[in-house]
Scaffold this active site. Sequence first.
Site, PDB file in Angstrom:
ATOM      1  N   HIS A   1       0.834  -1.206   0.000  1.00  0.00           N
ATOM      2  CA  HIS A   1       0.000   0.000   0.000  1.00  0.00           C
ATOM      3  C   HIS A   1       0.872   1.261   0.000  1.00  0.00           C
ATOM      4  CE1 HIS A   1      -3.602   2.407   1.241  1.00  0.00           C
ATOM      5  NE2 HIS A   1      -2.656   3.183   1.737  1.00  0.00           N
ATOM      6  N   GLU A   2       1.780   1.334   0.951  1.00  0.00           N
ATOM      7  CA  GLU A   2       2.625   2.536   1.044  1.00  0.00           C
ATOM      8  C   GLU A   2       3.527   2.647  -0.175  1.00  0.00           C
ATOM      9  OE1 GLU A   2       1.770   4.722   3.028  1.00  0.00           O
ATOM     10  OE2 GLU A   2       0.514   3.473   4.328  1.00  0.00           O
TER      11      GLU A   2
ATOM     12  N   HIS B   1       3.297   6.748  -6.887  1.00  0.00           N
ATOM     13  CA  HIS B   1       2.556   7.946  -7.310  1.00  0.00           C
ATOM     14  C   HIS B   1       3.478   9.168  -7.226  1.00  0.00           C
ATOM     15  CE1 HIS B   1      -1.707   9.996  -6.873  1.00  0.00           C
ATOM     16  NE2 HIS B   1      -1.183  10.196  -8.061  1.00  0.00           N
TER      17      HIS B   1
ATOM     18  N   HIS C   1       1.707   4.429  -2.888  1.00  0.00           N
ATOM     19  CA  HIS C   1       1.817   5.895  -2.740  1.00  0.00           C
ATOM     20  C   HIS C   1       3.181   6.371  -3.241  1.00  0.00           C
ATOM     21  CE1 HIS C   1      -1.843   6.723  -0.578  1.00  0.00           C
ATOM     22  NE2 HIS C   1      -1.536   5.982   0.471  1.00  0.00           N
TER      23      HIS C   1
HETATM   24 ZN    ZN Z   1      -2.748   5.230   2.030  1.00  0.00          ZN
END
Ligand code: ZN
Length: 671
Positions: free
Chosen positions: A461-462, A468, A465
């Site tokens: 998940h991290e 991104h 990010h």
């Molecule tokens: Zn998040």
Amino acid sequence: MTNPLLAEWQTPFEIAPFDRIKDEDFAPALEEALAAHRAEIAAIAESSASPSFANVIEALEAAGKALDRVLGVFFTVAGADSNPAREALQRDFSPKLAAHYSEISANKALFARVAAVWVARETLDLTDEQNRVLMLTHRGFVRSGAALSGPEEARMKEIKGRLATLGTQFTQNLLADEREWFMTLSEADLDGLPGFVVDAARAAGAEKGLGGPVVTLSRSLIVPFLQFSPRRDLRERAYRAWVARGANGSDTDNRAIAAEILRLREERARLLGYDSFAQYKLETEMAREPARVRDLLLQVWDPARARAEADAQVLTAMMHADGVNGDLEPWDWHFYAEKRRKADHDLDEAALKPFLQLDRMIEAAFACANRLFGLEFRPLNVPLYHADCRAWEVIRNGQHVAVFIGDYFARGSKRSGAWCSAMRSQARFPQVQAPVVINVCNFAKGDPALLSYDDARTLFHEFGHALHQMLSDVTYESISGTSVARDFVELPSQLYEHWLEVPEVLREFATHAETGEPMPQAMLEKVLGAANFDQGFQTVEYVSSALVDLAFHDGPAPVDPMEKQAEVLAALGMPHAIGMRHATPHFAHVFAGDGYSSGYYSYMWSEVMDADAFAAFEEAGGAFDPERAEALERHILSTGGSREAEELYLAFRGRLPGVEALLKGRGLIAA
Ligand SMILES: [Zn+2]
């Protein structure tokens, strides 16, 4: 001697020289950087040249670079490796920063120049990205109260300063409560706990300078304790301490702070002409309207609650069969759910754990990014702020893309949770700057460090990010990377979690810590099959938090937030044995800052999209379909906030998703 925070950083890729920065450097560096930014702003506001995109909007983009550097370093260490000196600095900095930014947004001469460029926009021959930055800059000024004057303006300034102080206090109270509480365990109390929980409890005891094992309020320790300890009395004590964070009736109690925050937010929204804080807040989001949010959450709530109530009956029967009478309580749920998981799915977390080595999971996240986007990761040996941090240079086609830093282990000086931040964001203006991105997690340390499946998801998940940020390819920093609508920002991160579920990824990287054997096929199937397990519970604890958050902000501020919380839960028919994921006194998403206030729903909003977006890969050539990967980078990962979120999604997918994909993904309706 020059302050190392302000000097030129002659380090590899201009990473902050952590080995030379001392805590006493922060305050003078901040003062100097604030002064420099103030001077830059004054020059823009007081310029006698006629207002243009270059001398107003671009000049604003170029200003404050020293401040960005100082704060990039400071907030990294204040969050991930705090100490009393850094906590004191944070208390001192937050009202100063709030005042600084208020001063800029309340600068009438500056706003007049921004407004002049805005009015003339049709005649300026701007690129799409420039138009977008202009619109966002102008809207930002208006929303922050630039059009206010006299007493209203003064009051707005006061409110913002006070909110910043309250947010910091809320966080620090929470950190203090989490650090303060622990429960010592005797050797007999360890019975029934798997080895990794025992190890983590002993390590936590050692970190506190105690001879024996303890349970602390670190999520990575307390959740497995609740899951595995057969001692109902100890589970109850631990659970009650866990949910009492921020509500201990002592000087770290957060309840009055929460009430004051809600009151001030409502006042702020009304000063700006909005009916409620939620109306104000959602204006910039993909959702736009509180009603659209409530509608989405309630569509999810009913099937989730039905599933959770059915599950509660099964767990209650198991408890009664254990000889424990009465109701299933919140401190029983994890324990019996784990038993049920073993019985129904025979997925034993303790047996699974040796297959989820931290280092292999990092490799897996990197390998997926390599197959999807051609990124390569080379270990980088640079001094960082803590011995546990690791750095990599990210390269594509021989070109430098970014620096990625991973700080994975829990420690007392780190706030709880996991997050991604950019110490430096990508931009091409006023000069090219490559991102420096950090992932911070709270995994239990070990040799080798082993993760739960949830931890592994957090890691992916991290890292989503981080992608991104790292793949961002825009001109202006203000719209770079994760500078997108709040209900869109979790799309890349939640989408990336899906690659952990790709069987070939688990087969390659989930290898046993001692034997090196790949995960057996039967276990792999169980892991993937278990993805829907207990989703009734998970969805209920999340959606209840999101609906309470919305109720706090959509309408008049509640006099007593705890009473309001109880009302909302009663109206929803909250199952007895499930607590909110984040109750008000420790709901940091909503009260530590403005970020997720009336925005906690956004994880679910994003999940609607991530389920749908991953389906796009499956419908094409599979999880690593190159055309889909290219489209994902082109329309979503590289574009930052350069277009409206809805447009970006449409460009990637060709349509907008509905809630069905999410319900199917969570197993709440039949696939
Ligand atoms: Zn998040």
